[in-house]
Design a protein around this motif. Structure first.
Motif, short mmCIF file in Angstrom:
data_model
loop_
_atom_site.label_atom_id
_atom_site.label_comp_id
_atom_site.label_asym_id
_atom_site.label_seq_id
_atom_site.Cartn_x
_atom_site.Cartn_y
_atom_site.Cartn_z
N ARG A 41 0.74 -1.50 0.49
CA ARG A 41 -0.45 0.09 0.11
C ARG A 41 0.65 1.33 -0.17
O ARG A 41 0.39 2.03 -0.94
CB ARG A 41 -0.74 0.00 1.03
CG ARG A 41 -2.53 -1.43 1.07
CD ARG A 41 -2.93 -1.76 2.78
NE ARG A 41 -1.57 -1.98 3.62
CZ ARG A 41 -2.06 -2.10 4.85
NH1 ARG A 41 -3.41 -1.36 5.10
NH2 ARG A 41 -0.62 -2.58 5.25
N ARG A 42 2.06 1.12 0.33
CA ARG A 42 2.96 2.17 0.81
C ARG A 42 3.55 2.44 -0.45
O ARG A 42 4.66 2.00 -0.55
CB ARG A 42 3.96 2.52 2.04
CG ARG A 42 3.07 2.21 2.64
CD ARG A 42 3.87 1.93 4.30
NE ARG A 42 3.77 0.49 4.48
CZ ARG A 42 4.84 0.23 5.38
NH1 ARG A 42 5.13 0.93 6.59
NH2 ARG A 42 5.00 -1.58 5.83
N VAL A 61 1.00 -0.32 -6.09
CA VAL A 61 0.13 0.10 -4.80
C VAL A 61 -1.41 -0.57 -5.17
O VAL A 61 -1.97 -0.56 -6.11
CB VAL A 61 0.14 1.76 -5.13
CG1 VAL A 61 -0.78 1.60 -3.62
CG2 VAL A 61 1.51 1.96 -4.92
N ASP A 63 -4.55 -2.70 -2.15
CA ASP A 63 -4.39 -3.64 -0.68
C ASP A 63 -4.77 -4.50 -1.46
O ASP A 63 -6.39 -4.78 -1.71
CB ASP A 63 -5.45 -2.86 -0.05
CG ASP A 63 -6.33 -3.02 1.67
OD1 ASP A 63 -6.08 -3.95 0.96
OD2 ASP A 63 -6.13 -2.39 1.91
#
Ligand code: NDP
Ligand code: 8X3
Length: 255
Positions: A41-42, A61, A63
């Protein structure tokens, strides 16, 4: 001379690539000439990682709890990264160490959503193409917590027991298709794991590793690298490793 695979023939998709075991695995494979899809996610962490191995790392990126986004991300992979032949479903977390009657329900939900649903999303989105290509390897990060219970491990340990059993079931399904399945079950490993578990409390997280030599992300990455580079007629079902200072709890009697 024993013939391992040539790592430059591997394209490795790594979830949880921004930190700890995942980031070390990204570096281990890219450092050996493999192509890597690093997922987390980062975004900034991913960009920094990619800059270390120009051309070898594609970043996403994502989730992994989001099924639609996971499917779309896999479908959008550019060549040559779309021809991945290793999927390391590693993203996961523990939250808290409270006993079951005190834990926040949202912590349990996030662990289930990430460690179970996110892992299933990763596998379901990537597996059909590897079966179709008759070449692949699904590697999981399970945990000793899936084998040995400890107080406060409740849902985290159960989520890793799910990973252990799912890995065996998956192997039963895909054996003979050209896809391999391995569950890596680490014990104490110094990463951001404890910082996440204790919700940013650095002193408490540091205390877990103080005065002992835990395993490192690199130690676990080496196990993943070994399992993936064995010749294709060999399947490692599971690797369980502990830091040499760690062992099982005794059975307790509560008086
Ligand atoms: P870290 O906290 O250092 O890394 C966890 C990784 O998971 C991060 O890259 C994080 O990325 C990613 N992640 C978490 N939630 C999501 C999400 N919803 N979507 C995508 N990525 C996510 O810990 P570890 O490296 O130690 O953890 C990796 C795995 O190893 C976990 O499954 C953990 O349970 C397991 N494990 C760890 C042990 C240990 O002692 N450290 C021992 C045994 C198993 P981002 O936040 O950028 O999304
Ligand atoms: C992490 C190992 O022992 O902290 O999966 O649960 S432990």
């Amino acid at each position: 001379m024993y013939q391992m695979l040539d790592p430059s023939t591997l394209t490795v998709l790594v979830t949880g690539g921004t930190s700890g075991i995942g980031a070390a695995t990204v570096r281990r494979f890219a450092g050996a000439g493999a192509r890597v899809v690093a997922i987390g996610r980062r975004a900034e962490r991913l960009a920094d990682l990619a800059s270390e191995y120009p051309g070898l790392i594609h970043t996403v990126v994502l989730d992994v709890r989001d099924w639609d986004a996971t499917q779309a991300a896999v479908a959008a992979l550019p060549a040559p990264f779309a021809s991945y032949n290793v999927v390391f479903a590693n993203a996961g977390l523990a939250l808290g160490l409270e006993p079951a009657h005190q834990v926040a329900m949202s912590d349990w939900q996030q662990m289930v959503d990430t460690n179970i649903t996110g892992l299933l999303n990763t596998v379901r989105a990537t597996l059909p193409a590897m079966v179709e290509r008759k070449e692949g390897h699904v590697v999981f990060t399970g945990s000793v917590a899936g084998d040995y219970p400890y107080p406060g491990g409740n849902t985290y340990g159960a989520s890793k027991a799910f990973v252990k059993q799912f890995a065996l079931g998956l192997w039963a399904d895909v054996a003979g298709t050209g896809v391999r399945v391995t569950n890596i079950e680490p014990g104490l490993t110094e990463t951001e794991f404890s910082l996440v578990r204790f919700k940013g409390d650095e002193a408490r997280a540091d205390g877990v590793y103080r005065g002992v030599a835990p395993m490192t992300g690199e130690d676990i990455a080496e196990q993943v690298f070994f399992a993936c580079n064995l010749p294709r007629h060999v399947n490692i079902n599971r690797i369980q490793a502990m830091a040499s200072v760690q062992a099982f709890s005794p059975l307790t009697i509560k008086r």
